[in-house]
Design a protein around this motif. Structure first.
Motif, PDB file in Angstrom:
ATOM      1  N   PHE A 190       9.330  13.555  13.113  1.00 32.25           N
ATOM      2  CA  PHE A 190      10.132  12.364  12.828  1.00 32.25           C
ATOM      3  C   PHE A 190      10.838  12.539  11.486  1.00 32.25           C
ATOM      4  O   PHE A 190      10.525  13.438  10.699  1.00 32.25           O
ATOM      5  CB  PHE A 190       9.245  11.111  12.832  1.00 32.25           C
ATOM      6  N   LYS A 209      -3.820  -2.252  12.360  1.00 36.67           N
ATOM      7  CA  LYS A 209      -2.603  -3.017  12.641  1.00 36.67           C
ATOM      8  C   LYS A 209      -1.815  -2.384  13.795  1.00 36.67           C
ATOM      9  O   LYS A 209      -1.339  -3.076  14.685  1.00 36.67           O
ATOM     10  CB  LYS A 209      -1.713  -3.072  11.396  1.00 36.67           C
ATOM     11  N   TYR A 210      -1.673  -1.058  13.750  1.00 29.30           N
ATOM     12  CA  TYR A 210      -0.852  -0.382  14.767  1.00 29.30           C
ATOM     13  C   TYR A 210      -1.673   0.103  15.960  1.00 29.30           C
ATOM     14  O   TYR A 210      -1.186   0.887  16.775  1.00 29.30           O
ATOM     15  CB  TYR A 210      -0.029   0.738  14.121  1.00 29.30           C
ATOM     16  N   LEU A 253       4.473   6.882  19.430  1.00 33.99           N
ATOM     17  CA  LEU A 253       5.914   6.639  19.577  1.00 33.99           C
ATOM     18  C   LEU A 253       6.512   7.546  20.649  1.00 33.99           C
ATOM     19  O   LEU A 253       7.466   7.169  21.333  1.00 33.99           O
ATOM     20  CB  LEU A 253       6.640   6.866  18.243  1.00 33.99           C
ATOM     21  N   CYS A 312      -3.033   9.083  10.328  1.00 26.89           N
ATOM     22  CA  CYS A 312      -2.480   7.844  10.897  1.00 26.89           C
ATOM     23  C   CYS A 312      -1.005   8.054  11.250  1.00 26.89           C
ATOM     24  O   CYS A 312      -0.546   7.609  12.313  1.00 26.89           O
ATOM     25  CB  CYS A 312      -2.592   6.689   9.898  1.00 26.89           C
ATOM     26  N   GLY A 313      -0.270   8.716  10.367  1.00 21.69           N
ATOM     27  CA  GLY A 313       1.141   8.994  10.650  1.00 21.69           C
ATOM     28  C   GLY A 313       1.292   9.874  11.877  1.00 21.69           C
ATOM     29  O   GLY A 313       2.182   9.670  12.709  1.00 21.69           O
ATOM     30  N   MET A 314       0.397  10.871  11.999  1.00 24.30           N
ATOM     31  CA  MET A 314       0.456  11.773  13.158  1.00 24.30           C
ATOM     32  C   MET A 314       0.093  11.032  14.445  1.00 24.30           C
ATOM     33  O   MET A 314       0.720  11.232  15.494  1.00 24.30           O
ATOM     34  CB  MET A 314      -0.492  12.955  12.929  1.00 24.30           C
ATOM     35  N   GLU A 362      -6.596   1.496   2.728  1.00 26.22           N
ATOM     36  CA  GLU A 362      -5.205   1.211   3.102  1.00 26.22           C
ATOM     37  C   GLU A 362      -4.933   1.789   4.497  1.00 26.22           C
ATOM     38  O   GLU A 362      -4.333   1.130   5.356  1.00 26.22           O
ATOM     39  CB  GLU A 362      -4.235   1.846   2.100  1.00 26.22           C
ATOM     40  N   ALA A 363      -5.401   3.017   4.712  1.00 23.22           N
ATOM     41  CA  ALA A 363      -5.221   3.652   6.023  1.00 23.22           C
ATOM     42  C   ALA A 363      -6.005   2.903   7.097  1.00 23.22           C
ATOM     43  O   ALA A 363      -5.543   2.752   8.232  1.00 23.22           O
ATOM     44  CB  ALA A 363      -5.656   5.117   5.957  1.00 23.22           C
ATOM     45  N   SER A 410       1.873   8.909   2.502  1.00 23.47           N
ATOM     46  CA  SER A 410       1.117   9.882   3.310  1.00 23.47           C
ATOM     47  C   SER A 410       1.359   9.669   4.806  1.00 23.47           C
ATOM     48  O   SER A 410       1.414  10.628   5.580  1.00 23.47           O
ATOM     49  CB  SER A 410      -0.382   9.787   3.011  1.00 23.47           C
ATOM     50  N   ILE A 411       1.513   8.413   5.223  1.00 18.30           N
ATOM     51  CA  ILE A 411       1.881   8.120   6.618  1.00 18.30           C
ATOM     52  C   ILE A 411       3.214   8.799   6.944  1.00 18.30           C
ATOM     53  O   ILE A 411       3.385   9.435   7.991  1.00 18.30           O
ATOM     54  CB  ILE A 411       2.029   6.596   6.838  1.00 18.30           C
ATOM     55  N   ALA A 412       4.154   8.666   6.007  1.00 17.51           N
ATOM     56  CA  ALA A 412       5.470   9.284   6.210  1.00 17.51           C
ATOM     57  C   ALA A 412       5.320  10.793   6.383  1.00 17.51           C
ATOM     58  O   ALA A 412       5.978  11.405   7.234  1.00 17.51           O
ATOM     59  CB  ALA A 412       6.392   8.958   5.034  1.00 17.51           C
ATOM     60  N   ALA A 413       4.441  11.398   5.596  1.00 23.17           N
ATOM     61  CA  ALA A 413       4.217  12.844   5.721  1.00 23.17           C
ATOM     62  C   ALA A 413       3.679  13.189   7.108  1.00 23.17           C
ATOM     63  O   ALA A 413       4.094  14.180   7.717  1.00 23.17           O
ATOM     64  CB  ALA A 413       3.254  13.325   4.638  1.00 23.17           C
ATOM     65  N   GLY A 414       2.765  12.380   7.610  1.00 30.24           N
ATOM     66  CA  GLY A 414       2.210  12.613   8.950  1.00 30.24           C
ATOM     67  C   GLY A 414       3.282  12.505  10.022  1.00 30.24           C
ATOM     68  O   GLY A 414       3.339  13.312  10.957  1.00 30.24           O
ATOM     69  N   LEU A 415       4.163  11.515   9.893  1.00 30.05           N
ATOM     70  CA  LEU A 415       5.265  11.362  10.845  1.00 30.05           C
ATOM     71  C   LEU A 415       6.203  12.566  10.780  1.00 30.05           C
ATOM     72  O   LEU A 415       6.672  13.066  11.806  1.00 30.05           O
ATOM     73  CB  LEU A 415       6.035  10.074  10.541  1.00 30.05           C
ATOM     74  N   PHE A 439      -3.992   0.019   8.211  1.00 30.97           N
ATOM     75  CA  PHE A 439      -2.801   0.453   8.953  1.00 30.97           C
ATOM     76  C   PHE A 439      -3.166   0.836  10.393  1.00 30.97           C
ATOM     77  O   PHE A 439      -2.504   0.427  11.355  1.00 30.97           O
ATOM     78  CB  PHE A 439      -2.164   1.646   8.229  1.00 30.97           C
ATOM     79  N   SER A 479      -4.619   8.928   5.915  1.00 32.31           N
ATOM     80  CA  SER A 479      -3.280   8.328   6.050  1.00 32.31           C
ATOM     81  C   SER A 479      -2.346   9.264   6.817  1.00 32.31           C
ATOM     82  O   SER A 479      -1.599   8.829   7.695  1.00 32.31           O
ATOM     83  CB  SER A 479      -2.678   8.055   4.674  1.00 32.31           C
ATOM     84  N   GLU A 489       5.162  15.662  12.544  1.00 29.13           N
ATOM     85  CA  GLU A 489       5.309  15.568  13.995  1.00 29.13           C
ATOM     86  C   GLU A 489       6.776  15.477  14.416  1.00 29.13           C
ATOM     87  O   GLU A 489       7.083  15.123  15.550  1.00 29.13           O
ATOM     88  CB  GLU A 489       4.530  14.361  14.519  1.00 29.13           C
ATOM     89  N   ASN A 505      -0.616   4.848   0.855  1.00 25.39           N
ATOM     90  CA  ASN A 505      -0.721   5.030   2.299  1.00 25.39           C
ATOM     91  C   ASN A 505       0.665   5.272   2.905  1.00 25.39           C
ATOM     92  O   ASN A 505       0.835   6.168   3.737  1.00 25.39           O
ATOM     93  CB  ASN A 505      -1.373   3.790   2.910  1.00 25.39           C
ATOM     94  N   LEU A 554       0.442   7.820  14.933  1.00 27.58           N
ATOM     95  CA  LEU A 554       1.558   6.907  15.211  1.00 27.58           C
ATOM     96  C   LEU A 554       2.701   7.671  15.886  1.00 27.58           C
ATOM     97  O   LEU A 554       3.314   7.181  16.843  1.00 27.58           O
ATOM     98  CB  LEU A 554       2.039   6.261  13.907  1.00 27.58           C
ATOM     99  N   ALA A 555       2.969   8.887  15.392  1.00 22.35           N
ATOM    100  CA  ALA A 555       4.027   9.711  15.990  1.00 22.35           C
ATOM    101  C   ALA A 555       3.724   9.974  17.469  1.00 22.35           C
ATOM    102  O   ALA A 555       4.613   9.888  18.322  1.00 22.35           O
ATOM    103  CB  ALA A 555       4.164  11.028  15.226  1.00 22.35           C
ATOM    104  N   ALA A 592       0.862  -1.191   0.000  1.00 22.86           N
ATOM    105  CA  ALA A 592       0.000   0.000   0.000  1.00 22.86           C
ATOM    106  C   ALA A 592       0.898   1.239   0.000  1.00 22.86           C
ATOM    107  O   ALA A 592       1.046   1.927   1.009  1.00 22.86           O
ATOM    108  CB  ALA A 592      -0.921  -0.020   1.219  1.00 22.86           C
TER     109      ALA A 592
END
Lengths: 316, 275
Positions: free
Chosen positions: A72, B168-169, B138, B130-132, B161-162, A62-67, B165, B127, A70, A59, B134-135, A56
């Motif tokens: 990361f 899962k997390y 963490l 989801c990253g935010m 997909e999101a 975009s997940i990486a962008a969200g991290l 994810f 998505s 914040e 996803n 997850l951050a 995916a």
């Protein structure tokens, strides 16, 4: 000739492992190709900092962008075709447009991907990524340069696209000095013609320069591990001091380094004869990397032939 | 009862004022998305005035709750809500969609105070959230990440997909809403590309999910309280049944008000109804 062969993708992952202790914000994402991209090596050492998004890629980016939003430092890893085509919108809208501090590492670029065939051989990715504002495009030429490029990408603030291959490629000791984003490397000086490489084409270009030297042709060799931003000064000097350029890239001749150089020197008032070695607007196919390089004309012999043709057409 | 009558009256008045701003912003810009902004107004008013921990004087406060507008075209309701809360001057709303403005057609985080994530092309906001989330996990940070998705948006594959994810997390500090107004650009969602049974879909993906009336402040607050009080390890999708164009009689349940600006006459009529 006995050459040491190593993988650029391994250089990438070795750098991640090397940096992880010092950069606690560094995290790695993959999309069900961790064994192929080698990020499985990072996962083994830092399982809590590795996130497998499954198959995916949209996803994943975009997940990486969200991290990144914040704080990361995500390295989003997948094959080049997925990073730039399947997830092209996410690369553009989630990462490049808001300048998210994401490093997108794309393996399996170029026809040296081999047996998987054209569906998995990214040969348009430089064209796509060059066109995206805010994105730095790095195309290292061997294992060590890939390792150094990865470290430079981590230090750089902003989106980076890192182009890597699948195969093992010749180690080129000339590439192992300092790596500065945006700076080309002068590998051989010469006065008749300038040969330009990016990525793993560097070994073919160096071999072509040697062939030409034996024929009495003095070939300058410039290597561009950064395709964007383009290092203009050595190009303008070469345009003034030599009779033209032969560019070599494991990519379509459309939208790649050759086009970037042609436009840059022309706009700077130093238009030059220029011939491009690369995929001539065709898809690749399955085969060994070596057989594909022969068939699609990415060899030192092809580069040397273009150089002779250019010199024959441009008065000394 | 999560809210007393006085509080409900306050939120109702606030929502009416925000709806007026939405109508005027889109009228002035002569472009923008009014229908889906009006359907989502009560959700945003509840979030920003009753639920979220945030501080308009410190948009980057690390401990704030986050909000991601995954249905990014509905900037009118987001900008009106942020301006009203004090993130930027109300006069800025007059620059919406104009050259040089920080108020882009779709949310752009680097420019607009209070916008937590850039969105716009449908599907990627969930998505990013989801990253935010997850951050936050963490870092061991306790804040929540709220997301507003469109219903038509859920035709995008990336949403699912999101969904996988987040499950899962175990992102249980991710609380999403669907603005279930049942209309999208080309018509009814069930005609364009059916979404029902939507709650069942989210449950099948491992989320806790239920339906509420998205215009009932008590129901909205109760749903969020239920989501935050359970430590289920599951993300939450609250499917909020809403009316597209809510609050303006001639816009309600009319698909063409998705992306059409009101003319001068319609603008005046709408403001009269929302007076």
């Amino acid at each position: 000739m006995n050459r040491i062969m190593k993988q650029t993708r391994q250089g990438y992952v070795d750098a991640l492992i090397e940096m992880a202790a010092a950069i606690p914000e560094l995290v790695v994402l993959d999309a069900d190709v961790a064994k192929a991209t080698k990020t499985c090596d990072f996962e083994k050492k830092f399982p809590e900092r590795f996130f497998n998004c499954g198959a995916a890629e949209q996803n994943e980016l975009s997940i990486a962008a969200g991290l990144a939003l914040e704080g990361f430092l995500p390295f989003a890893t997948t094959f080049g075709v997925f990073a730039t085509c399947r997830a092209g919108d996410q690369l553009r809208a989630s990462i490049c447009y808001p300048k998210a501090n994401v490093k997108v590492a794309a393996t399996h670029c170029g026809i040296s991907t081999g047996g998987d065939g054209a569906s998995h051989q990214a040969c348009e990715d430089i064209a796509i990524t060059r066109a995206m504002p805010n994105l730095t495009v790095l195309v290292p030429g061997d294992y060590e340069e890939a390792r150094r490029a990865t470290i430079a990408a981590a230090k750089h603030r902003g989106p980076v696209y890192l182009r890597l291959g699948r195969d093992s490629y010749p180690v080129v000791p000339e590439l192992h000095g300092d790596f500065t984003i945006g700076r080309a490397k002068l590998l051989r000086d010469g006065s008749d013609i300038t040969l330009v490489s990016t990525g793993i084409m560097v070994s073919e270009v160096l071999e072509a320069a040697t062939t030409l030297a034996a024929e009495g042709v003095s070939a300058r060799v410039l290597h561009f591990p950064t395709v964007k931003p383009l290092d203009l000064d050595p190009l303008l000097a070469a345009a003034r001091e030599t009779r033209g350029f032969v560019t070599a890239e494991e990519h379509s001749i459309i939208g790649g380094l050759g086009e970037a150089i042609a436009a840059a020197v022309a706009e700077a008032g130093a238009p030059s004869a220029l011939r491009r070695v690369g995929l001539k607007d065709v898809f690749g196919e399955s085969g060994t990397a070596s057989d594909l390089f022969d068939k699609y004309g990415l060899r030192a012999a092809n580069i040397a032939a273009e150089a002779r043709a250019l010199l024959a057409s441009v008065p000394a | 009862m999560s809210l007393d009558a006085k509080r409900v009256a306050f939120l109702t008045a606030k929502a009416r004022a925000i709806r007026r701003e939405i109508i005027t912003m889109v009228y002035r810009a002569n472009s923008g998305h009014v229908g889906g902004s009006l359907s989502a107004t009560d959700l945003l008013v509840a979030l920003y005035h009753e639920v979220m921990r945030h501080d308009p004087r410190h948009p980057g406060w690390p401990d704030r709750d986050r909000f991601v507008l995954s249905k990014g075209h509905c900037t009118p309701v987001l900008y009106a809500t942020l301006a009203d809360a004090g993130y930027f001057p109300r006069e800025d709303l007059a620059t919406f969609r104009r050259v040089g403005s920080h108020l882009q057609g779709h949310p752009y985080q680097p420019k607009t105070p209070g916008v937590d994530a850039s969105t716009g092309t449908l599907g990627l906001g969930l998505s990013t959230a989801c990253g935010m989330a997850l951050a936050a996990r963490l870092r061991g940070a306790p804040h929540y990440t709220y997301v507003l998705c469109g219903d038509g948006e859920q035709q995008e594959g990336q949403i699912w997909e999101a969904a996988m994810f987040a499950h899962k997390y175990r992102l249980d500090h991710l609380i999403a809403f669907t603005d279930r107004n049942r209309l999208q650009t080309d018509g009814g969602t069930e005609d364009v590309m059916p979404l029902d049974p939507l709650v069942d879909k989210w449950r099948a993906f491992g989320w806790q999910s239920w339906e509420i009336d998205g215009h009932d402040f008590e129901a909205i607050i109760d749903a969020i309280n239920a989501a935050t009080s359970s430590s289920s390890g599951r993300p939450t999708m609250i499917v909020a049944n809403t009316i597209k164009g809510r609050g303006v009689s001639f816009m309600e349940n009319v698909a063409s008000w998705h992306g059409t600006p009101p003319n001068e006459h319609e603008h005046a009529l709408a403001l009269e109804e929302l007076a």
